[in-house]
Enzyme design. Structure first.
Site, mmCIF file in Angstrom:
data_model
loop_
_atom_site.group_PDB
_atom_site.id
_atom_site.type_symbol
_atom_site.label_atom_id
_atom_site.label_comp_id
_atom_site.label_asym_id
_atom_site.label_seq_id
_atom_site.Cartn_x
_atom_site.Cartn_y
_atom_site.Cartn_z
ATOM 1 N N CYS A 2 0.861 -1.175 0.000
ATOM 2 C CA CYS A 2 0.000 0.000 0.000
ATOM 3 C C CYS A 2 0.899 1.225 0.000
ATOM 4 O O CYS A 2 2.107 1.121 0.124
ATOM 5 C CB CYS A 2 -0.865 0.033 1.248
ATOM 6 S SG CYS A 2 -1.824 -1.455 1.496
ATOM 7 N N ARG A 28 1.086 2.046 -6.040
ATOM 8 C CA ARG A 28 1.308 1.026 -5.020
ATOM 9 C C ARG A 28 0.019 0.284 -4.651
ATOM 10 O O ARG A 28 0.031 -0.670 -3.865
ATOM 11 C CB ARG A 28 1.876 1.661 -3.749
ATOM 12 C CG ARG A 28 3.206 2.343 -3.962
ATOM 13 C CD ARG A 28 3.711 2.946 -2.683
ATOM 14 N NE ARG A 28 3.997 1.937 -1.677
ATOM 15 C CZ ARG A 28 5.135 1.280 -1.563
ATOM 16 N NH1 ARG A 28 6.115 1.543 -2.397
ATOM 17 N NH2 ARG A 28 5.317 0.379 -0.628
ATOM 18 N N TRP A 75 -3.845 -1.544 -1.209
ATOM 19 C CA TRP A 75 -3.784 -2.723 -2.068
ATOM 20 C C TRP A 75 -4.109 -3.882 -1.136
ATOM 21 O O TRP A 75 -3.299 -4.276 -0.316
ATOM 22 C CB TRP A 75 -2.384 -2.853 -2.677
ATOM 23 C CG TRP A 75 -2.296 -3.934 -3.667
ATOM 24 C CD1 TRP A 75 -2.772 -3.923 -4.940
ATOM 25 C CD2 TRP A 75 -1.698 -5.214 -3.464
ATOM 26 N NE1 TRP A 75 -2.500 -5.121 -5.537
ATOM 27 C CE2 TRP A 75 -1.855 -5.932 -4.672
ATOM 28 C CE3 TRP A 75 -1.051 -5.830 -2.410
ATOM 29 C CZ2 TRP A 75 -1.373 -7.219 -4.832
ATOM 30 C CZ3 TRP A 75 -0.579 -7.110 -2.562
ATOM 31 C CH2 TRP A 75 -0.743 -7.790 -3.770
ATOM 32 N N ASN A 101 1.192 0.185 6.071
ATOM 33 C CA ASN A 101 1.576 -0.640 4.916
ATOM 34 C C ASN A 101 2.377 -1.806 5.476
ATOM 35 O O ASN A 101 3.313 -1.594 6.246
ATOM 36 C CB ASN A 101 2.437 0.193 3.950
ATOM 37 C CG ASN A 101 3.089 -0.672 2.890
ATOM 38 O OD1 ASN A 101 2.498 -1.647 2.439
ATOM 39 N ND2 ASN A 101 4.296 -0.323 2.507
ATOM 40 N N GLY A 102 2.022 -3.026 5.091
ATOM 41 C CA GLY A 102 2.733 -4.204 5.595
ATOM 42 C C GLY A 102 1.736 -5.273 5.991
ATOM 43 O O GLY A 102 0.549 -5.179 5.665
ATOM 44 N N GLU A 482 10.181 -19.757 -19.851
ATOM 45 C CA GLU A 482 9.910 -18.391 -19.388
ATOM 46 C C GLU A 482 10.966 -17.434 -19.952
ATOM 47 O O GLU A 482 10.642 -16.316 -20.368
ATOM 48 C CB GLU A 482 9.873 -18.375 -17.855
ATOM 49 C CG GLU A 482 9.699 -17.022 -17.208
ATOM 50 C CD GLU A 482 8.435 -16.268 -17.629
ATOM 51 O OE1 GLU A 482 7.554 -16.835 -18.283
ATOM 52 O OE2 GLU A 482 8.358 -15.061 -17.298
ATOM 53 N N LYS A 486 10.132 -14.235 -22.343
ATOM 54 C CA LYS A 486 10.526 -12.873 -21.971
ATOM 55 C C LYS A 486 11.261 -12.183 -23.116
ATOM 56 O O LYS A 486 10.981 -11.030 -23.437
ATOM 57 C CB LYS A 486 11.430 -12.893 -20.717
ATOM 58 C CG LYS A 486 10.688 -13.072 -19.424
ATOM 59 C CD LYS A 486 9.999 -11.792 -19.002
ATOM 60 C CE LYS A 486 8.811 -12.008 -18.104
ATOM 61 N NZ LYS A 486 7.665 -12.756 -18.589
ATOM 62 N N GLU A 489 8.830 -11.384 -26.033
ATOM 63 C CA GLU A 489 7.837 -10.324 -25.843
ATOM 64 C C GLU A 489 8.474 -8.950 -25.670
ATOM 65 O O GLU A 489 7.853 -7.944 -25.966
ATOM 66 C CB GLU A 489 6.871 -10.640 -24.698
ATOM 67 C CG GLU A 489 7.403 -10.491 -23.306
ATOM 68 C CD GLU A 489 6.344 -10.669 -22.223
ATOM 69 O OE1 GLU A 489 5.194 -10.288 -22.415
ATOM 70 O OE2 GLU A 489 6.702 -11.213 -21.146
ATOM 71 N N HIS A 505 15.309 -33.854 -31.236
ATOM 72 C CA HIS A 505 14.257 -34.442 -32.072
ATOM 73 C C HIS A 505 13.724 -33.445 -33.094
ATOM 74 O O HIS A 505 12.553 -33.514 -33.455
ATOM 75 C CB HIS A 505 13.117 -34.957 -31.189
ATOM 76 C CG HIS A 505 13.537 -36.068 -30.283
ATOM 77 N ND1 HIS A 505 13.772 -37.356 -30.737
ATOM 78 C CD2 HIS A 505 13.803 -36.082 -28.960
ATOM 79 C CE1 HIS A 505 14.145 -38.112 -29.714
ATOM 80 N NE2 HIS A 505 14.176 -37.350 -28.620
ATOM 81 N N LYS A 605 -1.360 -5.736 -20.261
ATOM 82 C CA LYS A 605 -1.088 -6.350 -18.955
ATOM 83 C C LYS A 605 -2.119 -7.435 -18.639
ATOM 84 O O LYS A 605 -1.779 -8.485 -18.130
ATOM 85 C CB LYS A 605 -1.088 -5.262 -17.875
ATOM 86 C CG LYS A 605 -0.617 -5.740 -16.518
ATOM 87 C CD LYS A 605 0.853 -6.129 -16.530
ATOM 88 C CE LYS A 605 1.284 -6.779 -15.233
ATOM 89 N NZ LYS A 605 2.506 -7.590 -15.421
HETATM 90 C C1 AGP Z 1 4.052 -12.330 -19.242
HETATM 91 O O1 AGP Z 1 5.204 -11.552 -19.287
HETATM 92 C C2 AGP Z 1 2.973 -11.902 -20.114
HETATM 93 N N1 AGP Z 1 2.668 -10.542 -19.994
HETATM 94 C C3 AGP Z 1 1.795 -12.852 -20.226
HETATM 95 O O2 AGP Z 1 2.258 -14.055 -20.713
HETATM 96 C C4 AGP Z 1 0.952 -13.125 -18.962
HETATM 97 O O3 AGP Z 1 1.674 -13.907 -18.076
HETATM 98 C C5 AGP Z 1 -0.352 -13.811 -19.386
HETATM 99 O O4 AGP Z 1 -1.093 -12.947 -20.202
HETATM 100 C C6 AGP Z 1 -1.176 -14.281 -18.224
HETATM 101 O O5 AGP Z 1 -1.581 -13.227 -17.411
HETATM 102 P P1 AGP Z 1 -2.220 -13.482 -15.989
HETATM 103 O O6 AGP Z 1 -1.170 -14.056 -15.116
HETATM 104 O O7 AGP Z 1 -2.645 -12.105 -15.542
HETATM 105 O O8 AGP Z 1 -3.376 -14.407 -16.164
#
Ligand code: AGP
Length: 610
Positions: A2, A28, A75, A101-102, A482, A486, A489, A505, A605
């Site tokens: 928060c 935050r 939050w 906050n905490g 992962e 990264k 994207e 393979h 996001k």
């Molecule tokens: C990750 O860097 C991406 N932005 C994306 O793969 C994300 O993880 C995915 O859209 C799932 O989102 P969520 O965890 O909010 O469900």
């Protein structure tokens, strides 16, 4: 996570200033907010659920009178967003107001004993115990600062607090493990979770250290050290530092991008997530154990967290878990699973439509839904039968970083609890695993501190390469996937994340001289096989970049580039640490290729289209 602010002005109205400060702390958390001021022996409070501007339009924060005030942007952790759960919280006699906050870990016990002593608590928050404890303390202590000091030794967990009372002469703030800074101006004195809160008023700042208390008056700030007895030892005045940041830099904590800030926040986020109450995890684990089939459903990075946790569930708890990409779920599991199945749904936003869509289908089939999310009150929480919240704080960069490691920590804790229930772990073994898990925040701190510049150089060296492989075996397959996601994207570079054993393979056909292959290779039982995979790539003249233990001389010798990891990082939890160099690699590759890592093209996001 928060945001809190406290201010004592020499003259003028404090409320408009606090409102604007809260706006700058909104990153935050923003599910509710509130302000309390004191004037002529009375406390005034306005608070509600929702964003600051909306609440202000309805309630007019600026009309609160007085020169001393505190504010909070929430939050949610304990209790959903609501007016009642919004801060500031007050005592029974309306004499004390607190923002916090905490996480207070022992709030349940404190709350019960306060209720036994006749206090009336109105919210579901952990914070509300504080004003009531201070209320009792003020019965035997005159000064607010002493009353606050007296109650703090009994608080377990983390806190940054700001407290005011009807005496209206001072504001008291204190800190343990949650950030708190003082701002020393010419027309006022401030305390806040972060610099942007008071940056337009002053650039002179002091960090309040753990175990310190400050008393702010119109004359300045006096600092004390909190003694374990609840007493105070006054500290000599400290020289403030002058912050040179612009407001934009300050909001990013001095980092050029939110993503970099969030990578650096991971040890803290992890620590907070490892504080989730045992009883809650236990309940989740018991629910999982009741079902014959366990299946995780998630998308993107969250899916990778579930992939890693399959290995934890299997090796720690002896339970097999399926892991299905959310968008595929309706095609494969909706019709085959029923009420003997439990679904572990993982989503940082709680709003990913693929995941929600999958869950609706699975719910119709009678499956039990357990959600792990970072967002209180998100849509997933309404679909789920029970929810666990990761404690990463709001993540602003589109790339998931701190939410990934907190999901892993949550799933790791769950697998240990499950292991105890299934009998695969004896109590002593489970305790040892928890010990290993609890060491990771410090290890992560050292990885971040010691490896960032090395990875930055590595990114520079390979930035012109058009394509990468990221390979790992066992649990490291998830880390490798992962890493590939990264860099795709953020740096718009083609990358394949693949199980290392499977690379021969087909994918190996792409490898030619200088082709970069990143191996994620902790010293676990897959290492002897990965050695073979490295040799296969090496003999095709690939460039080998390896993330491995600093003690693994053989792998270090075989590789063109190495990012060495602490050997004390437990293998079964290795993705939590091994992913960090991959996050840095993608971040610096994006920067060097001239792209903004916070807002990669074509992405959002929360992805709310099917
Ligand atoms: C990750 O860097 C991406 N932005 C994306 O793969 C994300 O993880 C995915 O859209 C799932 O989102 P969520 O965890 O909010 O469900």
């Amino acid at each position: 996570m928060c945001g809190i602010i406290g201010a004592v002005l020499v003259q003028g109205l404090v409320a408009p200033l606090i409102r604007q400060s809260l706006k700058r702390l909104e990153y935050r958390g923003y599910d509710s907010s509130g302000i309390a001021t004191v004037n002529a022996g009375r406390i005034y409070i306005k608070k509600d659920k929702g964003k600051i501007d909306d609440i202000h339009r309805r309630l007019n924060f600026d009309a609160l009178p007085g020169v001393i005030g505190i504010g909070h942007t929430r939050w949610a952790t304990h209790g959903p967003p609501s007016r009642q759960n919004a801060h500031p919280h007050i005592d029974c006699s309306n004499r004390i107001a607190v923002v916090h906050n905490g996480i207070i870990e022992n709030y349940q016990e404190l709350r019960e004993s306060l209720v036994d002593r006749g206090h009336i608590l109105l919210s579901e928050t952990d914070t509300e115990v504080l004003p009531h404890l201070i209320e009792e303390s003020l019965q035997t202590t005159k000064e607010l600062v002493q009353a606050v000091a007296k109650i703090l030794p009994q608080i377990e967990g983390s806190y940054a607090i700001a407290v005011l009372d009807t005496s209206g002469t001072a504001l008291v703030c204190a800190r343990k493990e949650s950030p708190l800074l003082l701002g020393l101006g010419t027309t006022g004195f401030y305390c806040a979770s972060d610099v942007p809160a008071f940056l337009p008023m002053t650039r002179k700042t002091l960090v309040l250290e753990d175990g310190e208390i400050a008393c702010l008056t119109a004359q300045g700030a006096v600092l004390y050290r909190l003694l374990s007895t609840g007493g105070l030892a006054q500290l000599p005045p400290r020289q403030p530092t002058t912050v040179q940041w612009t407001l934009d830099m300050a909001e990013k904590g001095g980092y050029p991008h939110f993503m970099l800030k969030e990578i650096h926040e991971q040890p803290r986020a992890l620590l907070d997530t490892l504080r989730i109450r045992k009883e809650k995890l236990q309940k989740f684990a018991e629910e999982i154990n009741k079902h014959q089939t366990v299946c995780a459903v998630a998308a993107g990075t969250s899916y990778h967290a579930t992939l890693a946790s399959r290995y934890m569930f299997s090796q720690i708890a002896g339970r097999f878990m399926h892991s299905v990409v959310a968008s595929e779920s309706p095609e494969i599991i909706d019709t085959s699973l029923g009420n003997d199945a439990v679904i572990i749904a993982v989503s940082q936003s709680g709003e990913t439509i693929d995941t929600l869509h999958a869950l609706k289908g699975l719910k119709r089939q009678g499956c039990t839904i357990l959600a792990i999310t970072n967002t209180v009150d998100s849509s997933i929480t309404r679909l789920a039968d029970d929810v666990l919240y990761t404690q990463a704080g709001p993540e602003i960069g589109v790339a998931a970083t701190k939410t990934f490691v907190t999901q892993l920590a949550c799933l790791a804790s769950l697998s240990i609890h499950l292991g105890e229930i299934t009998g695969k772990q004896k109590h002593r073994e489970a305790s040892e695993l928890f010990l290993k898990l609890n060491k990771i925040p410090d290890l992560l701190q050292s990885i971040i501190r010691n490896r960032e510049s090395l990875v930055k150089e590595t990114a520079q060296q390979y930035v012109a390469k058009p394509s990468f492989f990221f390979l790992g075996r066992g649990i490291s397959r998830a880390t490798a996937m992962e890493g590939a996601l990264k860099i795709k994207e953020l740096a718009y570079v083609h990358a394949e994340g693949y199980p290392a054993g499977e690379s021969k393979h087909g994918p190996i056909a792409l490898v030619e001289e200088g082709f970069p292959v990143v191996f994620v290779a902790p010293n676990d039982r897959t290492r002897r096989f990965i050695l073979g995979n490295i040799m296969e790539m090496k003999s095709r003249l690939a460039e080998i970049i390896t993330i491995c233990s600093s003690e693994d001389e053989r792998l270090i010798e075989l590789s063109d580039r190495v990012v060495a990891m602490p050997p004390t990082l437990s293998n079964i939890f290795s993705p939590i640490g091994y992913v960090v160099p991959l996050q840095f690699l993608a971040y610096y590759a994006a920067i060097q290729r001239g792209f903004s890592p916070d807002q990669p093209r074509n992405l959002a996001k929360a992805v709310t289209v099917l």
